[in-house]
Write a protein that holds these residues in place. Structure first.
Motif, PDB file in Angstrom:
ATOM      1  N   PRO A  83     -23.612   0.784 -19.799  1.00  0.00           N
ATOM      2  CA  PRO A  83     -25.035   0.747 -20.136  1.00  0.00           C
ATOM      3  C   PRO A  83     -25.551   2.117 -20.558  1.00  0.00           C
ATOM      4  CG  PRO A  83     -24.741   0.794 -17.767  1.00  0.00           C
ATOM      5  CD  PRO A  83     -23.365   0.695 -18.349  1.00  0.00           C
ATOM      6  N   GLU A  84     -26.611   2.092 -21.330  1.00  0.00           N
ATOM      7  CA  GLU A  84     -27.304   3.343 -21.684  1.00  0.00           C
ATOM      8  C   GLU A  84     -27.933   3.873 -20.398  1.00  0.00           C
ATOM      9  OE1 GLU A  84     -28.088   5.064 -24.388  1.00  0.00           O
ATOM     10  OE2 GLU A  84     -27.358   3.812 -26.034  1.00  0.00           O
ATOM     11  N   TYR A  85     -27.729   5.130 -20.124  1.00  0.00           N
ATOM     12  CA  TYR A  85     -28.344   5.699 -18.916  1.00  0.00           C
ATOM     13  C   TYR A  85     -29.084   6.978 -19.286  1.00  0.00           C
ATOM     14  CZ  TYR A  85     -24.344   8.736 -19.370  1.00  0.00           C
ATOM     15  OH  TYR A  85     -23.437   9.622 -19.882  1.00  0.00           O
ATOM     16  N   LEU A  86     -29.941   7.404 -18.426  1.00  0.00           N
ATOM     17  CA  LEU A  86     -30.646   8.668 -18.636  1.00  0.00           C
ATOM     18  C   LEU A  86     -30.715   9.410 -17.306  1.00  0.00           C
ATOM     19  CD1 LEU A  86     -33.569   7.413 -20.921  1.00  0.00           C
ATOM     20  CD2 LEU A  86     -31.744   8.960 -21.616  1.00  0.00           C
ATOM     21  N   PHE A  87     -31.262  10.623 -17.358  1.00  0.00           N
ATOM     22  CA  PHE A  87     -31.436  11.415 -16.148  1.00  0.00           C
ATOM     23  C   PHE A  87     -32.933  11.460 -15.787  1.00  0.00           C
ATOM     24  CE2 PHE A  87     -27.394  12.661 -17.749  1.00  0.00           C
ATOM     25  CZ  PHE A  87     -26.645  13.092 -16.665  1.00  0.00           C
ATOM     26  N   HIS A  88     -33.201  11.748 -14.538  1.00  0.00           N
ATOM     27  CA  HIS A  88     -34.595  11.772 -14.075  1.00  0.00           C
ATOM     28  C   HIS A  88     -35.455  12.788 -14.842  1.00  0.00           C
ATOM     29  CE1 HIS A  88     -34.259   9.244 -10.387  1.00  0.00           C
ATOM     30  NE2 HIS A  88     -32.978   9.508 -10.565  1.00  0.00           N
ATOM     31  N   ASP A  89     -34.818  13.855 -15.335  1.00  0.00           N
ATOM     32  CA  ASP A  89     -35.592  14.894 -16.016  1.00  0.00           C
ATOM     33  C   ASP A  89     -35.752  14.649 -17.512  1.00  0.00           C
ATOM     34  OD1 ASP A  89     -36.251  16.489 -13.846  1.00  0.00           O
ATOM     35  OD2 ASP A  89     -34.247  17.387 -13.819  1.00  0.00           O
ATOM     36  N   ASP A  90     -35.083  13.632 -18.054  1.00  0.00           N
ATOM     37  CA  ASP A  90     -35.233  13.343 -19.486  1.00  0.00           C
ATOM     38  C   ASP A  90     -36.658  12.875 -19.776  1.00  0.00           C
ATOM     39  OD1 ASP A  90     -32.614  14.013 -19.986  1.00  0.00           O
ATOM     40  OD2 ASP A  90     -31.870  11.979 -19.715  1.00  0.00           O
ATOM     41  N   HIS A  91     -37.070  13.046 -21.019  1.00  0.00           N
ATOM     42  CA  HIS A  91     -38.443  12.670 -21.380  1.00  0.00           C
ATOM     43  C   HIS A  91     -38.610  11.146 -21.428  1.00  0.00           C
ATOM     44  CE1 HIS A  91     -39.119  16.711 -23.669  1.00  0.00           C
ATOM     45  NE2 HIS A  91     -38.886  16.864 -22.391  1.00  0.00           N
ATOM     46  N   ILE A  92     -39.817  10.709 -21.128  1.00  0.00           N
ATOM     47  CA  ILE A  92     -40.147   9.286 -21.200  1.00  0.00           C
ATOM     48  C   ILE A  92     -39.874   8.746 -22.610  1.00  0.00           C
ATOM     49  CG2 ILE A  92     -42.115   7.670 -21.154  1.00  0.00           C
ATOM     50  CD1 ILE A  92     -43.191   9.254 -18.775  1.00  0.00           C
TER      51      ILE A  92
END
Lengths: 133, 181
Positions: A83-92
């Motif tokens: 799945p596509e994932y992101l980090f908590h600090d990435d922009h909305i």
């Protein structure tokens, strides 16, 4: 709301903690978890690392429409891989991009070790953007 | 016809860019006062009341659309979504050929007409926790389905630079991809 809102980190949305299952979990057990918690998506982990997602869509399109035996089928057989994932600090903006372009309704958030630590839904984002207007 | 020389045009572009960077071009409350028919709504997938659950689930999977509108005598009588599949059907020992959609749908669902505002749709979604809302005509016949995704797409159109024109991956200072490479 203006473009600065979109440059806020995803953690501003207060993402909820994900519920995880392993690949080997029987689908029946995963369904009970989804029903019990009243949620639409589980993170699938292997050795603690995120390897897939089991979503409502997987359940209706693969399990129910395919008449699969939920006690014999494992989560790994029907989940959505990589799945596509992101980090908590990435922009909305990135979460919105993944949802708009990729058509996802949930984006898992991971830590540097690759473990799922949060889950952000299309509803979380819309709620944040609209509240902000 | 008015011709604009390229310097003038570039100046205009520069001014627009500055306004956008300052956040002066933004989605305002008035943007949400538009009618929902101004959105590109998806045509509803309709199912007759009394249809077997097996056929309904197959239709959802084939159309790749997580929401069915149930029609009785030409009027909207219910809504059935993928959440209903998960909560009411998945994991049960039901024979889906023996049960009909009417037993599992949400009856007399909240609905809107094309002239209602995006704001009212948002309020309805927030209050009811809905992801899909039926759009009907004056006679109560289903026309379309408004999904939460349609509203997100509408919002994204206001910020193409910020949402669509992004690098493939966020630039993360001081971090590295945990998957190596």
């Amino acid at each position: 709301m203006d473009s600065t809102t979109l440059r806020s980190p995803i953690k501003a949305l207060n993402p909820r903690k994900p519920i995880t299952v392993s690949r080997e979990t029987p689908v029946q057990e995963a369904i009970l978890k989804l029903q019990e918690k009243h949620i639409g998506c589980l993170c699938v982990t292997d050795d603690g690392n995120l390897v897939g997602m089991l979503t409502e869509r997987d359940i209706y399109s693969k399990v129910v429409a395919g008449n699969l035996d939920t006690r014999e089928t494992t989560v790994g057989e029907v989940m959505t891989y990589d799945p596509e994932y992101l980090f908590h600090d990435d922009h909305i903006a990135f979460a919105l991009n993944r949802m708009h372009v990729g058509g996802f309704r949930h984006i898992p958030l991971i830590n540097l070790k690759g473990q799922p630590t949060g889950l952000v839904s299309i509803r979380d984002i819309l709620g944040y953007l609209v509240k902000d207007m | 016809m008015v011709y604009v020389d390229s310097d003038q045009f570039n100046d205009e572009l520069q001014i627009m860019k500055e306004l956008m960077d300052d956040g002066q071009i933004a989605l305002s409350d008035s943007s949400l006062k538009k009618s929902i028919e101004s959105l590109h709504l998806k045509k509803a997938v309709c199912i007759d009341s009394g249809t077997s659950m097996q056929q309904c689930v197959e239709t959802m999977a084939a159309r790749q659309f997580g929401c069915l509108l149930v029609v009785d005598n030409g009027k909207l009588s219910g809504i059935f979504t993928e959440r209903d599949v998960l909560m009411k059907i998945a994991g049960s020992d039901l024979n889906l050929n023996d049960v009909v959609i009417d037993d599992f749908m949400s009856k007399d669902p909240a609905h809107l007409t094309g002239s209602d505002t995006i704001e009212s749709a948002l309020r309805m979604m927030g209050k009811g926790g809905y992801r899909h809302i039926a759009v009907v005509d004056e006679a109560g016949a289903p026309l379309a389905v408004l999904s939460i995704r349609d509203i997100v797409s509408y919002i994204v159109e206001f910020f193409p630079q910020d949402v669509l024109n992004l690098p493939p991956h966020p630039i993360r200072v001081g971090t590295k991809n945990p998957y190596g490479g």
